[in-house]
Enzyme design. Structure first.
Site, PDB file in Angstrom:
ATOM      1  N   GLN A  12      -5.197  -1.240   9.601  1.00 28.67           N
ATOM      2  CA  GLN A  12      -5.057  -3.162   9.302  1.00 28.67           C
ATOM      3  C   GLN A  12      -5.861  -3.580  10.085  1.00 28.67           C
ATOM      4  OE1 GLN A  12      -3.025  -3.391   6.153  1.00 28.67           O
ATOM      5  NE2 GLN A  12      -3.884  -5.245   6.449  1.00 28.67           N
ATOM      6  N   LYS A  68       1.147  -1.408   0.022  1.00 31.95           N
ATOM      7  CA  LYS A  68       0.329   0.058   0.435  1.00 31.95           C
ATOM      8  C   LYS A  68       1.042   0.794  -0.131  1.00 31.95           C
ATOM      9  CE  LYS A  68      -3.854  -2.222   2.622  1.00 31.95           C
ATOM     10  NZ  LYS A  68      -4.218  -2.222   4.458  1.00 31.95           N
ATOM     11  N   ASP A 104     -11.437   2.469   3.799  1.00 32.03           N
ATOM     12  CA  ASP A 104     -11.400   1.526   4.489  1.00 32.03           C
ATOM     13  C   ASP A 104     -13.879   1.103   4.446  1.00 32.03           C
ATOM     14  OD1 ASP A 104     -10.147  -0.561   4.287  1.00 32.03           O
ATOM     15  OD2 ASP A 104      -9.782  -0.432   6.069  1.00 32.03           O
TER      16      ASP A 104
HETATM   17  N1  GUN Z   1      -7.619  -6.821   5.846  1.00 31.24           N
HETATM   18  C1  GUN Z   1      -7.608  -7.532   4.922  1.00 31.24           C
HETATM   19  N2  GUN Z   1      -7.961  -7.210   4.697  1.00 31.24           N
HETATM   20  C2  GUN Z   1      -8.374  -5.450   5.031  1.00 31.24           C
HETATM   21  C3  GUN Z   1      -8.825  -4.462   4.309  1.00 31.24           C
HETATM   22  O1  GUN Z   1      -9.442  -4.088   3.555  1.00 31.24           O
HETATM   23  N3  GUN Z   1      -8.704  -3.320   4.907  1.00 31.24           N
HETATM   24  C4  GUN Z   1      -7.705  -3.283   6.424  1.00 31.24           C
HETATM   25  N4  GUN Z   1      -8.333  -2.341   7.107  1.00 31.24           N
HETATM   26  N5  GUN Z   1      -7.561  -4.509   6.603  1.00 31.24           N
HETATM   27  C5  GUN Z   1      -8.193  -5.727   6.043  1.00 31.24           C
END
Ligand code: GUN
Length: 281
Positions: free
Chosen positions: A94, A50, A117
């Protein structure tokens, strides 16, 4: 293989390039904060990916690494600080969080305008109401794949396998907004194979390696594989038995190189959109 391959890498690259161009013409750098607790190796890989993609698109990405034993109060205080920081347009915490931390309390603490998100109940509610604002990145990425691959959604029978808050439920809302006839199936559904076989568009998001077998796929159906599972031998596989289902499907996404790259590209787009919207307010 007879199915057409839906190439997520190239579709995601085009989206990332378009976000980068929009940022250049906007004339400012959006800010994204990624908060990670602990040292989970899979999370570390996601976060690095990311970070790099954000920088390449012209987004100022800030990783905030906190120890695994961070208290909920400390995490909430960090989020509060990011909520009030004018340089930050997007906040991503996360998941999953360590045990002992209430995930819902953490998500609800994020300013909905910075919730890139799309997990905050306000954004979830808007999506469920057919007025998406910030939309969860993985299902949004799937919609963009379907559009790019020219898959007709209006009136199509779509089956979503999996009902998670991160993927299955928002996926169903987006397909419904695109006028598909949507069914969600899950671990308690009767006749999973039969339900899946009715689908014109089958979306697998269960996290079970190669669970979807060719007998589950309607000939000519579009199959989207959201799963990323590591076999004991280290091989990455999806929720769909790719080689055999590709003989039946009309179009299919590979793993890796299908949905995964779209998730990251959509996070960048959400960050830019959040930044633009905040500047209008
Ligand atoms: N963990 C797995 N997929 C995601 C996601 O799309 N966003 C976040 N914040 N954590 C994750």
């Amino acid at each position: 293989m007879t199915a057409r391959l839906i190439d997520g890498r190239s579709i995601a690259a085009a989206l990332r390039a378009s976000v980068a161009r929009r940022i250049t013409s906007a004339g400012f750098r959006p800010g994204l904060a990624v908060v990670v607790l602990g040292e989970d190796p899979a999370s570390a890989v996601y976060v690095r990916t990311k970070d790099r993609a954000a920088r390449e698109a012209g987004i100022d990405a800030r990783s905030i690494r906190l120890p695994a034993d961070t208290t909920q109060a400390n995490l909430l205080a960090t989020i509060e600080q990011l909520n009030g920081d004018p340089a930050i347009d997007g906040i991503l915490v996360q998941l999953p969080l360590p045990r002992g931390i209430d995930q819902h309390a953490v998500i609800e603490a994020i300013d909905p305008a910075k919730d890139v998100d799309g997990f905050h109940p306000l954004n979830v509610g808007r999506l469920a109401d057919g007025r998406p604002t910030l939309t969860p990145c993985t299902p949004l990425g799937v919609m963009k794949l379907l559009l790019a691959a020219d898959v007709a959604m209006s009136g199509a029978r779509a089956v979503v396998l999996g009902r998670s808050s991160i993927v299955g439920r928002p996926m169903a809302s987006l397909l419904l907004a695109a006028d598909a006839t949507v069914t969600i199936v899950h671990s308690r559904s009767r006749d999973l194979a039969g339900e899946c076989r009715r689908a014109d568009i089958l979306i697998a998001a269960v996290g079970k390696p190669e669970m979807v077998q060719p007998g589950w796929v309607r000939p000519g159906a579009t199959v989207i594989d959201i799963g990323i599972n590591r076999r004991p031998n280290g091989r990455l596989v999806g929720d769909v038995a790719f080689e055999t289902c590709a003989l039946v499907a009309g179009a299919i996404t590979p793993v890796p190189g299908g949905v995964g790259p779209m998730t990251v590209a959509c996070l960048l787009e959400n960050t830019l959109n959040a930044a633009l919207r905040r500047r209008l307010e």
